[in-house]
Design a protein around this motif. Sequence first.
Motif, PDB file in Angstrom:
ATOM      1  N   PRO A   2     -22.347  21.110 -21.001  1.00  0.00           N
ATOM      2  CA  PRO A   2     -23.728  21.283 -21.456  1.00  0.00           C
ATOM      3  C   PRO A   2     -23.797  21.810 -22.887  1.00  0.00           C
ATOM      4  O   PRO A   2     -22.879  22.505 -23.341  1.00  0.00           O
ATOM      5  N   GLY A   3     -24.862  21.477 -23.564  1.00  0.00           N
ATOM      6  CA  GLY A   3     -25.143  22.047 -24.877  1.00  0.00           C
ATOM      7  C   GLY A   3     -24.296  21.534 -26.014  1.00  0.00           C
ATOM      8  O   GLY A   3     -24.228  22.154 -27.074  1.00  0.00           O
ATOM      9  N   VAL A   4     -23.631  20.379 -25.828  1.00  0.00           N
ATOM     10  CA  VAL A   4     -22.785  19.879 -26.925  1.00  0.00           C
ATOM     11  C   VAL A   4     -23.464  18.743 -27.691  1.00  0.00           C
ATOM     12  O   VAL A   4     -22.860  18.139 -28.565  1.00  0.00           O
ATOM     13  N   GLY A   5     -24.699  18.442 -27.327  1.00  0.00           N
ATOM     14  CA  GLY A   5     -25.455  17.474 -28.124  1.00  0.00           C
ATOM     15  C   GLY A   5     -25.578  16.087 -27.521  1.00  0.00           C
ATOM     16  O   GLY A   5     -25.851  15.131 -28.246  1.00  0.00           O
ATOM     17  N   LYS A   6     -25.428  15.973 -26.214  1.00  0.00           N
ATOM     18  CA  LYS A   6     -25.521  14.641 -25.596  1.00  0.00           C
ATOM     19  C   LYS A   6     -26.952  14.095 -25.740  1.00  0.00           C
ATOM     20  O   LYS A   6     -27.151  12.953 -26.155  1.00  0.00           O
ATOM     21  N   THR A   7     -27.929  14.944 -25.421  1.00  0.00           N
ATOM     22  CA  THR A   7     -29.325  14.501 -25.542  1.00  0.00           C
ATOM     23  C   THR A   7     -29.653  14.238 -27.011  1.00  0.00           C
ATOM     24  O   THR A   7     -30.288  13.233 -27.342  1.00  0.00           O
ATOM     25  N   LEU A   8     -29.188  15.148 -27.865  1.00  0.00           N
ATOM     26  CA  LEU A   8     -29.490  15.021 -29.292  1.00  0.00           C
ATOM     27  C   LEU A   8     -28.968  13.699 -29.848  1.00  0.00           C
ATOM     28  O   LEU A   8     -29.673  12.995 -30.570  1.00  0.00           O
ATOM     29  N   ILE A   9     -27.741  13.343 -29.485  1.00  0.00           N
ATOM     30  CA  ILE A   9     -27.148  12.127 -30.041  1.00  0.00           C
ATOM     31  C   ILE A   9     -27.854  10.883 -29.495  1.00  0.00           C
ATOM     32  O   ILE A   9     -28.058   9.905 -30.198  1.00  0.00           O
ATOM     33  N   ALA A  10     -28.280  10.952 -28.223  1.00  0.00           N
ATOM     34  CA  ALA A  10     -29.014   9.810 -27.660  1.00  0.00           C
ATOM     35  C   ALA A  10     -30.341   9.646 -28.388  1.00  0.00           C
ATOM     36  O   ALA A  10     -30.763   8.530 -28.709  1.00  0.00           O
ATOM     37  N   LYS A  11     -30.994  10.785 -28.684  1.00  0.00           N
ATOM     38  CA  LYS A  11     -32.258  10.722 -29.427  1.00  0.00           C
ATOM     39  C   LYS A  11     -32.021  10.173 -30.829  1.00  0.00           C
ATOM     40  O   LYS A  11     -32.842   9.455 -31.383  1.00  0.00           O
ATOM     41  N   ALA A  12     -30.866  10.562 -31.405  1.00  0.00           N
ATOM     42  CA  ALA A  12     -30.550  10.090 -32.752  1.00  0.00           C
ATOM     43  C   ALA A  12     -30.345   8.572 -32.747  1.00  0.00           C
ATOM     44  O   ALA A  12     -30.770   7.888 -33.686  1.00  0.00           O
ATOM     45  N   VAL A  13     -29.720   8.060 -31.689  1.00  0.00           N
ATOM     46  CA  VAL A  13     -29.532   6.606 -31.589  1.00  0.00           C
ATOM     47  C   VAL A  13     -30.913   5.942 -31.565  1.00  0.00           C
ATOM     48  O   VAL A  13     -31.174   4.971 -32.277  1.00  0.00           O
ATOM     49  N   ALA A  14     -31.833   6.512 -30.753  1.00  0.00           N
ATOM     50  CA  ALA A  14     -33.189   5.953 -30.665  1.00  0.00           C
ATOM     51  C   ALA A  14     -33.890   6.054 -32.012  1.00  0.00           C
ATOM     52  O   ALA A  14     -34.583   5.117 -32.439  1.00  0.00           O
ATOM     53  N   GLY A  15     -33.703   7.189 -32.694  1.00  0.00           N
ATOM     54  CA  GLY A  15     -34.348   7.397 -33.998  1.00  0.00           C
ATOM     55  C   GLY A  15     -33.812   6.443 -35.044  1.00  0.00           C
ATOM     56  O   GLY A  15     -34.570   5.858 -35.820  1.00  0.00           O
ATOM     57  N   GLU A  16     -32.486   6.272 -35.061  1.00  0.00           N
ATOM     58  CA  GLU A  16     -31.864   5.376 -36.055  1.00  0.00           C
ATOM     59  C   GLU A  16     -32.305   3.933 -35.815  1.00  0.00           C
ATOM     60  O   GLU A  16     -32.471   3.173 -36.762  1.00  0.00           O
ATOM     61  N   ALA A  17     -32.443   3.575 -34.540  1.00  0.00           N
ATOM     62  CA  ALA A  17     -32.801   2.187 -34.239  1.00  0.00           C
ATOM     63  C   ALA A  17     -34.322   1.997 -34.204  1.00  0.00           C
ATOM     64  O   ALA A  17     -34.792   0.879 -34.022  1.00  0.00           O
ATOM     65  N   SER A  18     -35.064   3.092 -34.370  1.00  0.00           N
ATOM     66  CA  SER A  18     -36.540   3.067 -34.293  1.00  0.00           C
ATOM     67  C   SER A  18     -37.029   2.383 -33.027  1.00  0.00           C
ATOM     68  O   SER A  18     -37.845   1.468 -33.066  1.00  0.00           O
ATOM     69  N   VAL A  19     -36.510   2.796 -31.903  1.00  0.00           N
ATOM     70  CA  VAL A  19     -36.966   2.211 -30.640  1.00  0.00           C
ATOM     71  C   VAL A  19     -37.492   3.329 -29.729  1.00  0.00           C
ATOM     72  O   VAL A  19     -37.106   4.482 -29.888  1.00  0.00           O
ATOM     73  N   PRO A  20     -38.386   2.985 -28.807  1.00  0.00           N
ATOM     74  CA  PRO A  20     -38.906   4.014 -27.894  1.00  0.00           C
ATOM     75  C   PRO A  20     -37.796   4.627 -27.050  1.00  0.00           C
ATOM     76  O   PRO A  20     -36.852   3.935 -26.667  1.00  0.00           O
ATOM     77  N   PHE A  21     -37.938   5.906 -26.765  1.00  0.00           N
ATOM     78  CA  PHE A  21     -36.903   6.666 -26.054  1.00  0.00           C
ATOM     79  C   PHE A  21     -37.512   7.186 -24.748  1.00  0.00           C
ATOM     80  O   PHE A  21     -38.463   7.964 -24.756  1.00  0.00           O
ATOM     81  N   PHE A  22     -36.974   6.718 -23.638  1.00  0.00           N
ATOM     82  CA  PHE A  22     -37.468   7.154 -22.326  1.00  0.00           C
ATOM     83  C   PHE A  22     -36.513   8.197 -21.784  1.00  0.00           C
ATOM     84  O   PHE A  22     -35.388   7.871 -21.431  1.00  0.00           O
ATOM     85  N   TYR A  23     -36.966   9.452 -21.720  1.00  0.00           N
ATOM     86  CA  TYR A  23     -36.099  10.523 -21.218  1.00  0.00           C
ATOM     87  C   TYR A  23     -36.397  10.792 -19.746  1.00  0.00           C
ATOM     88  O   TYR A  23     -37.551  10.959 -19.370  1.00  0.00           O
ATOM     89  N   GLN A  24     -35.389  10.834 -18.927  1.00  0.00           N
ATOM     90  CA  GLN A  24     -35.576  11.227 -17.531  1.00  0.00           C
ATOM     91  C   GLN A  24     -34.399  12.071 -17.088  1.00  0.00           C
ATOM     92  O   GLN A  24     -33.252  11.706 -17.343  1.00  0.00           O
ATOM     93  N   SER A  25     -34.698  13.178 -16.449  1.00  0.00           N
ATOM     94  CA  SER A  25     -33.600  13.942 -15.872  1.00  0.00           C
ATOM     95  C   SER A  25     -33.376  13.375 -14.470  1.00  0.00           C
ATOM     96  O   SER A  25     -34.335  13.178 -13.718  1.00  0.00           O
ATOM     97  N   ALA A  26     -32.120  13.085 -14.149  1.00  0.00           N
ATOM     98  CA  ALA A  26     -31.848  12.435 -12.861  1.00  0.00           C
ATOM     99  C   ALA A  26     -32.347  13.288 -11.702  1.00  0.00           C
ATOM    100  O   ALA A  26     -32.785  12.762 -10.688  1.00  0.00           O
ATOM    101  N   ALA A  27     -32.313  14.615 -11.893  1.00  0.00           N
ATOM    102  CA  ALA A  27     -32.765  15.490 -10.803  1.00  0.00           C
ATOM    103  C   ALA A  27     -34.227  15.216 -10.473  1.00  0.00           C
ATOM    104  O   ALA A  27     -34.645  15.341  -9.325  1.00  0.00           O
ATOM    105  N   SER A  28     -35.009  14.807 -11.477  1.00  0.00           N
ATOM    106  CA  SER A  28     -36.436  14.578 -11.234  1.00  0.00           C
ATOM    107  C   SER A  28     -36.673  13.317 -10.407  1.00  0.00           C
ATOM    108  O   SER A  28     -37.758  13.089  -9.915  1.00  0.00           O
ATOM    109  N   PHE A  29     -35.641  12.476 -10.274  1.00  0.00           N
ATOM    110  CA  PHE A  29     -35.793  11.279  -9.449  1.00  0.00           C
ATOM    111  C   PHE A  29     -35.732  11.617  -7.964  1.00  0.00           C
ATOM    112  O   PHE A  29     -36.264  10.917  -7.130  1.00  0.00           O
TER     113      PHE A  29
END
Length: 498
Positions: free
Chosen positions: A166-193
């Motif tokens: 935890p806390g090593v930037g997994k979410t951050l890097i995924a968001k960065a991929v979305a930001g770099e590609a300018s595409v919508p980012f759908f975040y879901q925590s699996a626990a919420s499923f």
Amino acid sequence: MFQNFNKNNVDNKIDKKKLDKNLKIMSLSAIVLIVLFFYTLLKTDTSLEGTSYYGGMIFLFVLLVLTFVLQKYKDQIRAKLHPDEKFGNQMEKAEEQYESGENKTKLAPSYTSVDPITSNITFEDVAGISAIKQELEEVVDFLNHPKKYQKFGVSLPKGVLLVGPPGVGKTLIAKAVAGEASVPFFYQSAASFVHIYVGMGAKRVKELFMAAKAKAPSIIFIDEIDAIGKERGLGSNDERESTLNELLTQMDGFESNSGVMIIAATNKIEVLDDALLRAGRFDRRVFLSLPSKEDRLSILQLYLKNKKSNFDIEKLSSDTSGFNSAALSTLINEAVLHMIKRDGNTLLEEDISQAKQKIQYGKKQIKFLDDVQKDILATYQAGKAFITQKELTLFQEGVQLDEYIYPSKTQLQEQIKAYLSGSVALEVLKGESYAIFEQDTQQAYTIAKQMQEEYKMILSVEALIDQLRSDLKTQIKNNMEKITEFKKRLLQDEQLVF
Ligand code: ADP
């Protein structure tokens, strides 16, 4: 209760299908009757007159009109019959629309609660971890220029699995991929499923994929995927399994060129169901570990970018070994709070040391490793590196193993030794046992148990472990100098590169 919920859903679906079928039969019957009526009129000499003639005509006409009216208002009738099912109807309608290619862009917000965010984070906001960024640049390029790849028939993996603590930037890097590609980012925590009702999680997964497809190119990020992706059968849970099955179905159900990229994060890849890791699913894996000394320096520099500071930042990066990025951020935050409290506008050494105190003993209890603790850790890792002859970092958990399809008894024993090597090194070099990296010991026992129970290679787990420990002791005793040198290098650089 769970079964009831599911049963109602299934019953509703069956009823709906029946209604559609009946309406079709009614229309067909009415048309057939009319055709037959006129055919009879043409072919027979008998003249139909009076009430029977008009009665017949009116009956057929009413039947036909009724059929069309019912057909037109079937949704409203259905909703009246099953008031609870309203949302399901909307979903189905949206599904039909999507499937037919209609309303592709407007679809998502109208039927689903799964809304994407527009990420304004780029790779510039991610400090250090340059190798990881490079690996994901290809994904960004694919999302930006899909045609370039499709032209050569190259399909990118549908899923990228980010593995790391935890806390090593997994979410951050995924968001960065979305930001770099300018595409919508759908975040879901699996626990919420995973809901208490069987079937709800699966429905949400379906909603999520439909929304993402409607907004393609897009990125779905599923955090802590192990909450649903655990190996099926491990602690049976119907809801989790039905959610996982839906996820697998959804992943199989779209082409890799559909423009939807799924990024998932976990810190427990070993518990994931094999089906998730199979080709065509999360077949690309990116491993993130705790930031190295250089990474920590870059991260600290990023956090201090717009702040005045006057303290030894290099020393801080070396004092914070074992910190994840989130902990570094907390440390700087606390330091800034202290600076504000003393009415200053430049971060000083005293702010940092106050912050250190606070986070060590505060609610979050972020621990600084003292020299003694570091020495224990480095000895453990040095023993592991010597036996496996593999590069590792000071904080790396687990052991990098060679993968064999049909491992021999000797190869399995080597694997067990790799897992035991750290603790045996501590016993030899420090003359003491320590509670450290318990998962290595557990892995050693798991393999030994498999050798006994599944492959019938050995008679006793304990006897094998004792034997291997004793072999390791001799090997380590004979190479104390080398291992001590490894330890020094690990203490200095936090990593061992051969
Ligand atoms: P994870 O998903 O691995 O648990 P997060 O992406 O949520 O971790 O990161 C936790 C915090 O640390 C966030 O506030 C994020 O901004 C910060 N962070 C993580 N990695 C980095 C990095 N490489 N550079 C800058 N900040 C980082």
